[in-house]
Write a protein that holds these residues in place. Sequence first.
Motif, mmCIF file in Angstrom:
data_model
loop_
_atom_site.group_PDB
_atom_site.id
_atom_site.type_symbol
_atom_site.label_atom_id
_atom_site.label_comp_id
_atom_site.label_asym_id
_atom_site.label_seq_id
_atom_site.Cartn_x
_atom_site.Cartn_y
_atom_site.Cartn_z
ATOM 1 N N SER A 34 8.110 118.719 48.011
ATOM 2 C CA SER A 34 9.067 119.483 48.352
ATOM 3 C C SER A 34 10.278 119.180 47.711
ATOM 4 C CB SER A 34 9.352 119.113 49.856
ATOM 5 O OG SER A 34 8.250 119.646 50.944
ATOM 6 N N TRP A 35 11.052 120.224 47.349
ATOM 7 C CA TRP A 35 12.268 120.084 46.504
ATOM 8 C C TRP A 35 13.107 121.300 46.619
ATOM 9 C CZ3 TRP A 35 13.451 123.305 42.419
ATOM 10 C CH2 TRP A 35 12.242 124.106 41.843
ATOM 11 N N GLU A 36 14.472 121.346 46.304
ATOM 12 C CA GLU A 36 15.207 121.969 46.609
ATOM 13 C C GLU A 36 16.381 122.113 45.347
ATOM 14 O OE1 GLU A 36 18.261 124.103 49.669
ATOM 15 O OE2 GLU A 36 16.846 122.735 50.256
ATOM 16 N N HIS A 37 16.517 123.097 44.556
ATOM 17 C CA HIS A 37 17.362 123.057 43.688
ATOM 18 C C HIS A 37 18.922 122.721 44.070
ATOM 19 C CE1 HIS A 37 19.872 124.202 39.932
ATOM 20 N NE2 HIS A 37 20.635 124.960 40.826
ATOM 21 N N GLY A 38 19.458 121.633 43.075
ATOM 22 C CA GLY A 38 20.679 120.955 43.653
ATOM 23 C C GLY A 38 20.476 120.072 44.570
ATOM 24 N N VAL A 39 19.638 119.518 45.047
ATOM 25 C CA VAL A 39 19.267 118.396 45.819
ATOM 26 C C VAL A 39 18.612 117.116 45.201
ATOM 27 C CG1 VAL A 39 18.359 117.793 48.187
ATOM 28 C CG2 VAL A 39 19.132 120.189 47.993
ATOM 29 N N ASP A 40 19.466 116.057 45.076
ATOM 30 C CA ASP A 40 18.737 114.950 44.683
ATOM 31 C C ASP A 40 18.408 115.120 43.036
ATOM 32 O OD1 ASP A 40 18.132 112.189 44.618
ATOM 33 O OD2 ASP A 40 16.045 112.605 45.165
ATOM 34 N N GLY A 41 19.303 115.989 42.255
ATOM 35 C CA GLY A 41 18.835 116.077 41.063
ATOM 36 C C GLY A 41 17.939 117.203 40.555
ATOM 37 N N ALA A 42 17.257 117.688 41.730
ATOM 38 C CA ALA A 42 16.456 119.124 41.373
ATOM 39 C C ALA A 42 16.998 120.099 40.510
ATOM 40 C CB ALA A 42 15.544 119.297 42.612
ATOM 41 N N GLN A 43 16.327 120.688 39.711
ATOM 42 C CA GLN A 43 16.724 121.978 39.089
ATOM 43 C C GLN A 43 15.545 123.051 39.113
ATOM 44 O OE1 GLN A 43 17.544 120.575 35.230
ATOM 45 N NE2 GLN A 43 18.880 118.936 35.455
ATOM 46 N N ALA A 44 16.334 124.183 39.341
ATOM 47 C CA ALA A 44 15.505 125.312 39.477
ATOM 48 C C ALA A 44 14.768 125.670 38.047
ATOM 49 C CB ALA A 44 16.289 126.755 39.620
ATOM 50 N N GLY A 45 13.701 126.442 37.969
ATOM 51 C CA GLY A 45 12.959 126.990 36.664
ATOM 52 C C GLY A 45 12.738 128.221 36.695
ATOM 53 N N VAL A 46 12.098 128.783 35.654
ATOM 54 C CA VAL A 46 11.664 130.142 35.538
ATOM 55 C C VAL A 46 10.260 130.078 35.963
ATOM 56 C CG1 VAL A 46 11.431 132.132 34.132
ATOM 57 C CG2 VAL A 46 13.457 130.611 33.937
ATOM 58 N N ILE A 47 10.013 131.153 37.130
ATOM 59 C CA ILE A 47 8.747 131.251 37.517
ATOM 60 C C ILE A 47 8.129 132.505 36.676
ATOM 61 C CG2 ILE A 47 8.931 132.772 39.292
ATOM 62 C CD1 ILE A 47 6.694 129.810 39.101
ATOM 63 N N MET A 48 8.700 133.455 36.287
ATOM 64 C CA MET A 48 8.576 134.649 35.635
ATOM 65 C C MET A 48 9.618 135.151 34.587
ATOM 66 S SD MET A 48 5.979 136.597 34.890
ATOM 67 C CE MET A 48 5.018 136.047 36.074
ATOM 68 N N PRO A 49 9.444 134.916 33.394
ATOM 69 C CA PRO A 49 10.671 135.466 32.397
ATOM 70 C C PRO A 49 10.708 136.943 32.534
ATOM 71 C CG PRO A 49 8.672 134.570 30.980
ATOM 72 C CD PRO A 49 8.401 134.465 32.717
ATOM 73 N N ALA A 50 12.048 137.424 32.372
ATOM 74 C CA ALA A 50 12.141 138.783 32.187
ATOM 75 C C ALA A 50 11.242 139.820 30.991
ATOM 76 C CB ALA A 50 13.474 139.194 32.063
ATOM 77 N N THR A 51 11.321 138.893 29.654
ATOM 78 C CA THR A 51 10.680 139.571 28.713
ATOM 79 C C THR A 51 9.674 138.512 28.228
ATOM 80 O OG1 THR A 51 12.524 138.907 27.396
ATOM 81 C CG2 THR A 51 12.571 141.016 28.111
ATOM 82 N N PRO A 52 8.594 138.497 28.969
ATOM 83 C CA PRO A 52 7.710 137.532 28.533
ATOM 84 C C PRO A 52 6.728 137.950 27.153
ATOM 85 C CG PRO A 52 6.735 138.855 30.359
ATOM 86 C CD PRO A 52 8.257 139.090 30.082
ATOM 87 N N ARG A 53 6.562 137.014 26.462
ATOM 88 C CA ARG A 53 5.593 137.338 25.158
ATOM 89 C C ARG A 53 4.576 136.161 24.975
ATOM 90 N NH1 ARG A 53 10.404 135.398 24.242
ATOM 91 N NH2 ARG A 53 10.745 133.845 22.329
ATOM 92 N N PRO A 54 3.414 136.505 24.258
ATOM 93 C CA PRO A 54 2.443 135.390 24.213
ATOM 94 C C PRO A 54 3.354 134.289 23.247
ATOM 95 C CG PRO A 54 1.628 137.460 23.792
ATOM 96 C CD PRO A 54 3.142 137.648 24.015
ATOM 97 N N GLY A 55 3.073 132.935 23.579
ATOM 98 C CA GLY A 55 3.634 131.737 23.042
ATOM 99 C C GLY A 55 4.901 131.386 23.701
ATOM 100 N N LEU A 56 5.571 132.116 24.370
ATOM 101 C CA LEU A 56 6.615 131.881 25.177
ATOM 102 C C LEU A 56 6.534 130.681 26.025
ATOM 103 C CD1 LEU A 56 9.968 132.403 25.724
ATOM 104 C CD2 LEU A 56 9.129 133.685 27.740
ATOM 105 N N ALA A 57 7.044 129.510 26.031
ATOM 106 C CA ALA A 57 7.068 128.385 26.931
ATOM 107 C C ALA A 57 8.298 128.075 27.764
ATOM 108 C CB ALA A 57 6.772 126.931 26.172
ATOM 109 N N TYR A 58 8.119 127.720 29.155
ATOM 110 C CA TYR A 58 9.355 127.563 29.792
ATOM 111 C C TYR A 58 8.754 126.684 31.162
ATOM 112 C CZ TYR A 58 6.792 131.158 32.302
ATOM 113 O OH TYR A 58 5.736 132.056 32.738
ATOM 114 N N ARG A 59 10.198 125.974 31.759
ATOM 115 C CA ARG A 59 9.697 125.019 32.694
ATOM 116 C C ARG A 59 10.093 125.679 33.796
ATOM 117 N NH1 ARG A 59 14.179 120.381 32.554
ATOM 118 N NH2 ARG A 59 15.441 121.816 33.660
ATOM 119 N N GLN A 60 9.183 125.620 34.844
ATOM 120 C CA GLN A 60 9.084 126.413 36.190
ATOM 121 C C GLN A 60 9.862 125.504 37.320
ATOM 122 O OE1 GLN A 60 4.696 126.633 36.243
ATOM 123 N NE2 GLN A 60 4.924 128.982 36.218
#
Length: 181
Positions: A34-60
């Motif tokens: 369990s985690w929540e953005h902003g609590v104990d250093g946790a950070q949000a990530g992108v689960i679905m980019p707005a303009t995905p393209r093959p090869g695009l890498a991101y932290r979820q």
Amino acid sequence: TFDWYAQDADGNLWYLGEDTKEYEDEQVKTTAGSWEHGVDGAQAGVIMPATPRPGLAYRQEYYAGQAEDRASVVSLADQVEVPFGHFRAGRVLTTRETNPLEPKVLELKFYARGVGPALAVERHERRIVHLVDMVPGQDQDHVAGRLVRREGVERLTGVRDLDVAVVAIRRTEEGCVDALA
């Protein structure tokens, strides 16, 4: 697990945390993960980019030592057939998902436009998770009227390599990804 999401003005879908409960004998055994953005250093990530393209890498997601999922876009052209329905080519985004905390885990996920995750193929667990249904639901802790996703799980047996299984799944006679093949 209950997940929290938000969409920004550019269309990116952000993953803001999750409330995870693992049960044993109808009692909560652990809330690890369990985690929540902003609590104990946790950070949000992108689960679905707005303009995905093959090869695009991101932290979820990022919660040091707890939740560090990463993804990269593999394809925008797959089709998926699951018990919930058929999603045609061009309406499915395929990602390759990893986590440095679990280096043996590799997951391919197939997201259907307007629905979300339709199919996941997990290497380490050797299983397929597919969308069975989406129904209105409610529970004692959350708002009534939300959609509840019901998923089916199948074990991959007799398969030594996830890549072989995925190729077999992707190359069915109908030319679509088929969770039941």
